[in-house]
Enzyme design. Structure first.
Site, PDB file in Angstrom:
ATOM      1  CG  HIS A  19      -1.722  -1.025   1.600  1.00 45.21           C
ATOM      2  ND1 HIS A  19      -1.272  -2.173   2.191  1.00 45.21           N
ATOM      3  CD2 HIS A  19      -3.061  -1.171   1.470  1.00 45.21           C
ATOM      4  CE1 HIS A  19      -2.288  -2.983   2.396  1.00 45.21           C
ATOM      5  NE2 HIS A  19      -3.389  -2.405   1.973  1.00 45.21           N
ATOM      6  CG  ASP A  39       1.688  -0.811   3.366  1.00 50.64           C
ATOM      7  OD1 ASP A  39       0.850  -0.380   4.155  1.00 50.64           O
ATOM      8  OD2 ASP A  39       1.475  -1.740   2.558  1.00 50.64           O
TER       9      ASP A  39
END
Ligand code: XLS
Ligand code: NI
Ligand code: NI
Length: 436
Positions: A101, A104
């Site tokens: 993501h 992340d």
């Protein structure tokens, strides 16, 4: 350059009898199963968010994991070390892909512009790591559920400013996924659902989500992203109800909003369990509708109602999954992404590596078993035979859709109709066991 994980050895196939915990017993990348190698069938991927960011927290406890970057305080420096660590670990494990993501891999910012700047720096680093290591991007996605602004969802937020911000965030995530050569892009609803119907206008929320995904699809085309767009079902958690409940619900949604040509499904084992289905049910449904795209490979605990995202070690389950995947002609551009986290007490780097080995070996055995069932032919043959009646006589007319209720009544009026075939469930269950 100094290694992030100098103590992790290269993991290689040593066969079922090895005692080495850092070796594969069944995953033999170049071994042919049917017409493809194991590596070509399985297309493993590491999930950045679990393997690099997971700390072992749960609602009752803080971080337990011990990682090489624990004493580093600058968040951008931590991000750089972790990305290098991911390329090292995947390479040592011979995992060809990773998924992430946006938030992340790089710290968020006060504004979208600031977050994008952080992301751009890490994307630059990721591109240079791709020159040094063989690891490639299976898919990217946007984290539309973590920040407080997304407490009521993103595309289904009652607040249009949140909808707009989310659109900007996904636009950037699509660009970055294309830049990194991603094979797919995933939409997971995050909090696209509700906590209570008392405050919810479901009609508007669904329409907004349909519009959001149409814009995302159009933008992906506009920038020439040629990967597959995927959407991931999950029925609940974090919210009480999520609109992407299961493969069947998404199939209906895709049809209503004109997305069937462009979106396939990324199906996760534990989400199937949460939906009250087996993963085989979910993969089978997607397969027969032609929308099986990729798999988030993990498993849940049937005694817990949570999305525990455990590493897949249940051979019965992986065999059923590989059976559907083989009948699908493979995963094509998709893969088996370990959307899985080590248990809280498995806090060492060794645990993290051995968890991936366990998952890869379990899927290798599942592949061998499923291929055995298909080559043997009795199981698929039984299913084909069970519907044989639709090939001739009245069955053929039904298949051809050339009859009406009146025709069928006329056909049935004076006949004694009694379906003669046994379902043979117990026999088939024991047949499956022969291949495990
Ligand atoms: C969470 C989801 C998530 C998606 C990607 O439950 O599985 O990790 O795979 O956003
Ligand atoms: Ni997932
Ligand atoms: Ni999950």
């Amino acid at each position: 350059m100094k290694q992030v994980f100098p103590d992790v050895p290269d993991v290689r196939f040593e066969g079922p009898d090895t005692k080495n915990p850092f070796a594969f017993r069944y995953y033999d990348a170049n071994r042919k199963v049917g017409d493809k190698t194991m590596a070509e069938h399985l297309r493993f991927s590491m999930a950045y968010w679990h393997s690099m960011n997971g700390g072992g927290t749960d609602p009752f406890g803080t971080v337990t994991a011990v990682r090489p970057w624990d004493s580093v305080t600058d968040p951008m420096e931590v991000a750089r070390i972790k990305m290098r660590g991911l390329f090292e670990l995947t390479t040592k494990l011979t995992i060809p892909y990773f998924c992430f993501h946006d938030r992340d891999v790089a710290p968020d910012g006060e504004t979208l512009r600031e977050a994008n700047r952080n992301l751009d720096e890490i994307v630059g680093l990721t591109k240079s790591l791709m020159e040094e290591f063989p690891t490639r991007l299976l898919w990217g996605t946007a984290r539309l559920f973590f920040h407080p602004r997304y407490m009521n969802g993103a595309a289904t937020s009652p607040d249009p400013t949140v909808f707009a911000y989310a659109a900007g965030q996904v636009k950037k995530a699509l660009e970055v996924t294309k830049e990194l050569g991603g094979t797919n892009y995933v939409f997971w609803g995050g909090r696209e659902g509700y906590e209570t119907i008392l405050n919810t206008d479901m009609g508007r929320e669904l329409d907004n989500m349909g519009f959001f995904l149409n814009m995302a699809r159009d933008y992906a085309k506009e920038i020439g992203f040629d990967g597959q767009l995927l959407i991931e079902p999950k029925p609940m958690e974090p919210t009480k109800h999520q609109y992407d409940t299961d493969t069947a619900a998404i199939w209906g949604f895709l049809q209503e909003y004109g997305l069937t040509d462009d979106l396939k499904l990324n199906i996760e084992t534990n989400h199937a369990t949460l939906a009250g289905h087996t993963i085989q049910h979910e993969l089978h449904f997607a397969r027969v509708k032609g929308i099986l795209g990729s798999v988030d490979a993990n498993q849940g605990d049937t005694l817990l109602g949570w999305d525990t995202d455990q590493f897949p070690t249940d051979l019965y389950v992986t065999s059923s999954m590989m059976y559907e995947i083989l009948l699908n002609g493979g995963l094509h551009s998709g893969g088996l992404n370990f959307d899985a986290k080590v248990r809280r007490p498995s806090y060492t780097v060794d645990d993290l590596v051995q968890a991936h080995i366990a998952g890869m070996d379990t899927f290798a055995r599942g592949l061998i078993a499923a291929n055995g069932m298909i080559e043997d032919g009795e199981l698929p043959g039984f299913v084909a035979d069970r519907y044989r009646g639709y090939q001739d006589g009245i069955g053929k007319q039904i298949s051809d859709r050339s009859v009406t209720f009146t025709d069928l009544e006329a056909w049935a009026l004076d006949k004694k109709v009694m379906h003669p075939a046994s379902g043979r469930q117990e026999y088939l269950e024991s047949l499956v066991n022969r291949f495990l």
